[in-house]
Design an enzyme around this catalytic site. Structure first.
Site, short mmCIF file in Angstrom:
data_model
loop_
_atom_site.label_atom_id
_atom_site.label_comp_id
_atom_site.label_asym_id
_atom_site.label_seq_id
_atom_site.Cartn_x
_atom_site.Cartn_y
_atom_site.Cartn_z
N ASP A 191 0.87 -1.17 0.00
CA ASP A 191 0.00 0.00 0.00
C ASP A 191 0.91 1.22 0.00
O ASP A 191 2.13 1.09 0.14
CB ASP A 191 -0.90 -0.01 1.25
N SER A 192 0.31 2.40 -0.09
CA SER A 192 1.11 3.60 0.01
C SER A 192 1.60 3.82 1.45
O SER A 192 2.57 4.52 1.67
CB SER A 192 0.29 4.81 -0.43
N TYR A 211 -0.98 8.16 -2.79
CA TYR A 211 -1.12 7.73 -4.18
C TYR A 211 -2.34 8.37 -4.85
O TYR A 211 -2.37 8.56 -6.05
CB TYR A 211 -1.29 6.21 -4.24
N GLY A 212 -3.33 8.66 -4.03
CA GLY A 212 -4.60 9.16 -4.56
C GLY A 212 -4.50 10.47 -5.31
O GLY A 212 -5.40 10.85 -6.05
N CYS A 217 -4.22 -1.86 -1.81
CA CYS A 217 -4.37 -0.45 -2.18
C CYS A 217 -5.37 -0.38 -3.34
O CYS A 217 -5.11 -0.94 -4.41
CB CYS A 217 -3.00 0.07 -2.61
N ASN A 218 -6.49 0.30 -3.09
CA ASN A 218 -7.51 0.41 -4.13
C ASN A 218 -7.02 1.24 -5.31
O ASN A 218 -7.37 0.97 -6.46
CB ASN A 218 -8.77 1.09 -3.57
N THR A 219 -6.22 2.27 -5.02
CA THR A 219 -5.76 3.16 -6.07
C THR A 219 -4.90 2.38 -7.07
O THR A 219 -5.07 2.50 -8.29
CB THR A 219 -4.97 4.34 -5.46
N GLU A 272 -2.68 9.38 8.05
CA GLU A 272 -1.22 9.20 8.12
C GLU A 272 -0.60 10.19 9.11
O GLU A 272 0.50 9.96 9.60
CB GLU A 272 -0.59 9.35 6.73
N CYS A 282 -10.96 2.67 -0.15
CA CYS A 282 -9.54 2.94 0.15
C CYS A 282 -9.23 2.18 1.42
O CYS A 282 -10.03 2.21 2.37
CB CYS A 282 -9.32 4.44 0.36
N THR A 283 -8.10 1.50 1.43
CA THR A 283 -7.81 0.62 2.58
C THR A 283 -7.49 1.40 3.87
O THR A 283 -7.46 0.82 4.94
CB THR A 283 -6.64 -0.32 2.26
N HIS A 284 -7.28 2.70 3.73
CA HIS A 284 -7.10 3.51 4.95
C HIS A 284 -8.44 3.72 5.69
O HIS A 284 -8.45 3.99 6.88
CB HIS A 284 -6.55 4.90 4.60
N1 DGL Z 1 -4.74 3.05 0.77
C1 DGL Z 1 -4.68 3.28 -0.63
C2 DGL Z 1 -5.96 2.97 -1.33
O1 DGL Z 1 -6.60 2.00 -0.96
C3 DGL Z 1 -3.93 4.50 -1.10
C4 DGL Z 1 -4.24 5.78 -0.45
C5 DGL Z 1 -3.37 6.93 -0.91
O2 DGL Z 1 -2.16 6.86 -0.75
O3 DGL Z 1 -3.92 7.92 -1.43
O4 DGL Z 1 -6.36 3.60 -2.26
#
Ligand code: DGL
Length: 282
Positions: free
Chosen positions: A23-24, A55-56, A86-88, A163, A195-197
Site C-alpha cells: 500500500d502507500s 497515491y490518490g 491499495c484500491n488506487t 497518516e 480505500c484501505t485507509h
Molecule cells: N490506501 C490506498 C488505497 O486504498 C492509497 C491511499 C493513498 O495513498 O492515497 O487507495
C-alpha cells in the site's frame, strides 16, 4: 520481469514463500489484519510506499510506475502471490501489470464490487481522488448488476489525516460529514470503503450514516479470494509462518509508531529506497 522461480524451487519452498502485501502507507494494515484472521498460517512481506504517499493524488502513469517497481521488488523477495492492499493501485494498474509478472496478483476492486452487490442496490463508494476518477468501482459493479446505482466520492483529505494520526481531530469528523453528505442525500443503502485507509474511520463514519446503511470492507473479500487461489494452486503454507517483514520507503520509525496501535505490537521496520527497488535481481 518474469522469472522461472516456480520451475527452480521445490513445492515445499513455494508453499512456505511469503505473500506480498503493499500500500502507500498504513492502509494496507487493514488488509493485513484480515489476512491474519483468514490465513493465519501464511508468512507476509508488507511494503508501505510512505515516501510517495498519497497515491490518490498521483497521475495514472506515476501509479503504474510505482506498482511496477514494487512488484519487481516483491518478485525478487520470492513472494508466491501479491495482494495489492491499495484500491488506487488496483483501480489504475492491476489490469496492466497482471500480464507482466509471473505470479498471481490480486486487487480489491472486483472482490469489493461483488461483496457490495450482495448487500444493496444503491451503492456509495468513498475513495481517493484517483480511484473515484477512474470509475473502476462503478464499472465493476454495473458489469455485475446493471440494475444497481452507484455514486463515487473522492475524499482527498482522509489519507493525509490518517497518516498524520489525526483520527480524533474534530476536523476529521467535519470533513467526513462533507464527503458523506451527497451519498446520504442519494439514500444509499451500502457504502464501500474504496480505500484501505478508511476502515480506520469506522468510529467516525458509522454515527454519521443512517443505521440501515451497510458498510463493505473489500479486504474481507480479497483475502477470501486469495485463500481460494492458494487452494487452487496448491500453494497454502504447511509450516508455521515466519514473522511478518515490514518495509517502507519513508521513515521506518514513523511507520512503526503509527502502526503500533493498529497491530497491537510495535513492528520492526526496514527501509527500502524506491530507486533501489527498480534494480534487476542479481
Ligand atoms: N490506501 C490506498 C488505497 O486504498 C492509497 C491511499 C493513498 O495513498 O492515497 O487507495
Amino acid at each position: 520481469m518474469s522469472g522461472d522461480r516456480f520451475a527452480r524451487s521445490s513445492r515445499t519452498d513455494q508453499n512456505a514463500a511469503p505473500i506480498g502485501l503493499f500500500d502507500s502507507g498504513l492502509g494496507g494494515l487493514t488488509v493485513l489484519r484480515e489476512l491474519y484472521r483468514q490465513l493465519p498460517y501464511e508468512s507476509v512481506i508488507y511494503f508501505g510506499d510512505t515516501a510517495r504517499l498519497p497515491y490518490g493524488d498521483r497521475t495514472p502513469a506515476q501509479i503504474l510506475q510505482y506498482v511496477r517497481e514494487i512488484l519487481a521488488w516483491m518478485e525478487q523477495q520470492g513472494t508466491k502471490m501479491v495482494i495489492m492492499a491499495c484500491n488506487t493501485s488496483s483501480a489504475l494498474a492491476l489490469e496492466t501489470v497482471r500480464s507482466e509478472f509471473d505470479l498471481p496478483i490480486l486487487g480489491l476492486i472486483l472482490p469489493g464490487a461483488r461483496a457490495a452487490v450482495q448487500q444493496g442496490r444503491r451503492i456509495g463508494v468513498i475513495a481517493t481522488p484517483a480511484t473515484a476518477a477512474s470509475h473502476a468501482y462503478s464499472q465493476a459493479i454495473l458489469e455485475i448488476d446493471a440494475t444497481t446505482q452507484v455514486w463515487e466520492v473522492g475524499c482527498p483529505e482522509f489519507v493525509p489525516l490518517i497518516e498524520c494520526d489525526r483520527l480524533h481531530d474534530p476536523y476529521t469528523t467535519a470533513i467526513a460529514q462533507v464527503y458523506l453528505e451527497p451519498l446520504i442525500q442519494q439514500q444509499i443503502d451500502t457504502l464501500i470503503y474504496g480505500c484501505t485507509h478508511y476502515p480506520y474511520l469506522a468510529p467516525i463514519l458509522r454515527p454519521l450514516l443512517p443505521s440501515s446503511v451497510k458498510l463493505v470492507d473489500p479486504a474481507v473479500s480479497v483475502v477470501a479470494a486469495a485463500a481460494q487461489e492458494l487452494d487452487l494452486l496448491a500453494l497454502k503454507n504447511l509450516r508455521p509462518p515466519a514473522p511478518t517483514r515490514f518495509c517502507v520507503s519513508g521513515s521506518p520509525r514513523t511507520f512503526s509508531q503509527l502502526a503500533t496501535s493498529w497491530l497491537g505490537c510495535t513492528p520492526t521496520v526496514e527501509q527500502v529506497i524506491p530507486a533501489q527497488m527498480a534494480q534487476p535481481a542479481t
